[in-house]
Motif scaffolding. Structure first.
Motif, PDB file in Angstrom:
ATOM      1  N   ALA A  97       7.833 -25.431 111.877  1.00  0.00           N
ATOM      2  CA  ALA A  97       8.055 -25.704 112.963  1.00  0.00           C
ATOM      3  C   ALA A  97       9.258 -25.793 113.118  1.00  0.00           C
ATOM      4  O   ALA A  97      10.133 -25.564 114.134  1.00  0.00           O
ATOM      5  N   ASN A  98      10.047 -26.935 112.065  1.00  0.00           N
ATOM      6  CA  ASN A  98      11.371 -26.560 112.144  1.00  0.00           C
ATOM      7  C   ASN A  98      12.318 -25.373 111.712  1.00  0.00           C
ATOM      8  O   ASN A  98      13.361 -25.433 112.871  1.00  0.00           O
ATOM      9  N   GLU A  99      11.966 -25.004 110.955  1.00  0.00           N
ATOM     10  CA  GLU A  99      12.511 -23.529 110.707  1.00  0.00           C
ATOM     11  C   GLU A  99      12.414 -22.761 112.097  1.00  0.00           C
ATOM     12  O   GLU A  99      13.565 -21.631 112.665  1.00  0.00           O
ATOM     13  N   ARG A 100      11.395 -22.248 113.062  1.00  0.00           N
ATOM     14  CA  ARG A 100      11.319 -22.461 113.978  1.00  0.00           C
ATOM     15  C   ARG A 100      11.807 -22.274 115.064  1.00  0.00           C
ATOM     16  O   ARG A 100      12.687 -21.240 115.690  1.00  0.00           O
ATOM     17  N   THR A 101      11.860 -23.477 115.387  1.00  0.00           N
ATOM     18  CA  THR A 101      13.481 -23.844 116.670  1.00  0.00           C
ATOM     19  C   THR A 101      14.616 -23.822 116.094  1.00  0.00           C
ATOM     20  O   THR A 101      15.358 -23.637 117.194  1.00  0.00           O
ATOM     21  N   PRO A 117       8.465 -19.882 122.602  1.00  0.00           N
ATOM     22  CA  PRO A 117       7.838 -19.390 121.548  1.00  0.00           C
ATOM     23  C   PRO A 117       6.142 -19.395 121.995  1.00  0.00           C
ATOM     24  O   PRO A 117       5.683 -19.751 122.690  1.00  0.00           O
ATOM     25  N   THR A 118       5.812 -18.080 121.768  1.00  0.00           N
ATOM     26  CA  THR A 118       3.912 -18.403 121.649  1.00  0.00           C
ATOM     27  C   THR A 118       3.023 -17.683 120.291  1.00  0.00           C
ATOM     28  O   THR A 118       3.888 -17.810 119.564  1.00  0.00           O
ATOM     29  N   GLY A 119       1.594 -18.884 120.631  1.00  0.00           N
ATOM     30  CA  GLY A 119       1.454 -18.502 119.191  1.00  0.00           C
ATOM     31  C   GLY A 119       1.607 -19.892 118.662  1.00  0.00           C
ATOM     32  O   GLY A 119       2.402 -20.360 118.417  1.00  0.00           O
ATOM     33  N   PRO A 120       0.707 -20.164 117.238  1.00  0.00           N
ATOM     34  CA  PRO A 120       0.739 -21.275 116.936  1.00  0.00           C
ATOM     35  C   PRO A 120       1.810 -21.096 115.615  1.00  0.00           C
ATOM     36  O   PRO A 120       2.441 -19.629 115.067  1.00  0.00           O
ATOM     37  N   ASP A 121       2.578 -22.036 115.504  1.00  0.00           N
ATOM     38  CA  ASP A 121       4.278 -21.728 114.098  1.00  0.00           C
ATOM     39  C   ASP A 121       2.992 -21.669 112.881  1.00  0.00           C
ATOM     40  O   ASP A 121       4.120 -21.175 112.316  1.00  0.00           O
ATOM     41  N   ALA A 122       2.042 -22.051 112.366  1.00  0.00           N
ATOM     42  CA  ALA A 122       1.306 -21.413 111.411  1.00  0.00           C
ATOM     43  C   ALA A 122      -0.124 -21.059 111.967  1.00  0.00           C
ATOM     44  O   ALA A 122      -0.553 -22.182 112.668  1.00  0.00           O
ATOM     45  N   VAL A 123      -0.612 -20.655 110.802  1.00  0.00           N
ATOM     46  CA  VAL A 123      -2.212 -20.934 110.234  1.00  0.00           C
ATOM     47  C   VAL A 123      -2.886 -21.161 108.796  1.00  0.00           C
ATOM     48  O   VAL A 123      -2.417 -21.111 108.173  1.00  0.00           O
ATOM     49  N   ASP A 145      -0.433 -34.704 111.952  1.00  0.00           N
ATOM     50  CA  ASP A 145       0.344 -35.346 111.113  1.00  0.00           C
ATOM     51  C   ASP A 145       2.001 -34.864 111.330  1.00  0.00           C
ATOM     52  O   ASP A 145       2.660 -35.295 110.818  1.00  0.00           O
ATOM     53  N   SER A 146       1.436 -34.188 111.322  1.00  0.00           N
ATOM     54  CA  SER A 146       2.429 -32.273 110.732  1.00  0.00           C
ATOM     55  C   SER A 146       3.002 -31.953 113.024  1.00  0.00           C
ATOM     56  O   SER A 146       2.603 -32.705 113.706  1.00  0.00           O
ATOM     57  N   ALA A 147       5.070 -32.368 112.590  1.00  0.00           N
ATOM     58  CA  ALA A 147       5.125 -31.963 114.221  1.00  0.00           C
ATOM     59  C   ALA A 147       4.963 -30.074 114.061  1.00  0.00           C
ATOM     60  O   ALA A 147       5.578 -30.053 115.532  1.00  0.00           O
ATOM     61  N   ALA A 148       4.212 -29.317 114.029  1.00  0.00           N
ATOM     62  CA  ALA A 148       3.818 -27.983 114.204  1.00  0.00           C
ATOM     63  C   ALA A 148       2.412 -27.832 114.748  1.00  0.00           C
ATOM     64  O   ALA A 148       1.851 -28.837 114.825  1.00  0.00           O
ATOM     65  N   ALA A 149       2.500 -26.376 115.848  1.00  0.00           N
ATOM     66  CA  ALA A 149       1.326 -26.278 116.432  1.00  0.00           C
ATOM     67  C   ALA A 149       0.432 -25.221 115.093  1.00  0.00           C
ATOM     68  O   ALA A 149       0.745 -24.248 115.318  1.00  0.00           O
ATOM     69  N   ALA A 150       0.133 -25.986 114.437  1.00  0.00           N
ATOM     70  CA  ALA A 150      -0.576 -25.171 113.755  1.00  0.00           C
ATOM     71  C   ALA A 150      -2.373 -24.708 114.270  1.00  0.00           C
ATOM     72  O   ALA A 150      -3.342 -25.779 115.256  1.00  0.00           O
ATOM     73  N   GLU A 151      -2.634 -23.550 113.571  1.00  0.00           N
ATOM     74  CA  GLU A 151      -4.494 -23.182 113.588  1.00  0.00           C
ATOM     75  C   GLU A 151      -4.992 -23.114 111.946  1.00  0.00           C
ATOM     76  O   GLU A 151      -4.477 -22.984 111.517  1.00  0.00           O
TER      77      GLU A 151
END
Length: 306
Positions: A97-101, A117-123, A145-151
């Protein structure tokens, strides 16, 4: 040796084959869309060099299935320290997520218009053949627990490719014929298979679906049992022997890291039978990991889904 940018001087260069034309030409391989979320493989169990090698091999196969794929490895029992040898799943997701930002901020600083940004940071794809409820709860906790929008994608099974892998492992151990069409027998071939999994009753039911596919391949009865439920393996062994099976074999419906050390040895003693190896880095697992990632994102990949 080759460099990151190409082969060393003096080595032949592999040229791409000419593209076929007409109705019989092979379809172009799918490529990960630009800016697609990362695939993060969630590895259960105590981290080790063996589990890392296994995960890296599965990731390598996944990248060959979907060129351009950003694939990472996170461990459920990993370390949160920076530059950890076995990074935690939550830490890897936060880093993604930090790298994407950071990429978006760099592009804006360079004067580029960057869409929101659209969609999750990671799957996140769990490295599990079946639905182990306890391990999946821990995966979900790592996502929170993470700071990511993950699926969270589905586990890898049940699937015909896993039945194929189980058949291969049994044949490698001399417990099944490699090919039913061949006119020979294996003296040690089993006439009853215990399909051993972890994760309790839900996992046993899911394993039973793959077990039916394996039974069709081997033409012998296959019954699933839970390694982590006391008496389950012994009960299935008694059931198989009671129905006429004289020579049993245990087929681990496991990739490897998810099973506690000693579980398989104990199960073999309880059932008084030999066992095949775990699925490990069977090539189909990389295809299935990409198939689950693609399904979560709505990407169609014919090669990975079959």
């Amino acid at each position: 040796m080759s460099s990151p940018t190409g082969p060393a001087n003096g080595l032949p260069v592999r040229m791409p084959r000419p593209r076929q034309t007409g109705r019989h030409r092979r379809p172009e391989p799918a490529v990960a869309p630009e800016g697609a979320p990362a695939l993060v493989l969630a590895v259960p169990g105590a981290p080790s060099a063996a589990s890392r090698g296994l995960a890296e091999e599965i990731i390598s196969i996944g990248r060959s299935e979907l060129p351009g794929l950003d694939a990472r490895i996170g461990y459920l029992e990993g370390d949160d320290a920076e530059r950890a040898e076995f990074p935690s799943l939550s830490g890897v997701l936060t880093a993604v997520a930090n790298e994407r930002t950071a990429r978006a901020e760099f592009a804006r600083a360079a004067g580029h218009e960057v869409p929101a940004p659209t969609g999750p940071d990671a799957v996140v794809v769990p490295l599990l053949a079946g639905p182990d409820g306890d391990l999946l709860r821990r995966v979900r906790q790592a996502l929170m627990d993470s700071a990511a929008a993950a699926e969270l994608a589905d586990v890898l099974g049940p699937h015909p490719l896993l039945a194929e892998g189980l058949h291969v492992r049994l044949s490698e151990a001399g417990l099944a014929r490699a090919d039913r069409a061949r006119l020979f027998t294996v003296a040690t071939a089993a006439d009853g298979i215990i399909l051993a999994t972890t994760g309790g009753e839900e996992a046993v039911q899911a394993a039973g679906i793959t077990g039916m596919l394996l039974a069709a391949r081997l033409a012998v009865p296959v019954i699933a049992a839970a390694l982590d439920q006391e008496g389950s393996v012994a009960a299935v062994a008694a059931e198989l022997r009671g129905s006429g099976s004289a020579q049993l074999a245990l087929a681990p419906y496991l990739i490897g890291p998810e099973a506690a050390e000693g579980l398989l040895d104990t199960a073999c003693k309880e059932a008084d039978c030999a066992a095949a190896e775990v699925l490990g880095a069977y090539p189909a697992l990389g295809k299935l990991a990409v198939a689950q990632y693609s399904a979560a994102l709505g990407i169609t990949l014919g090669a990975a889904a079959h």
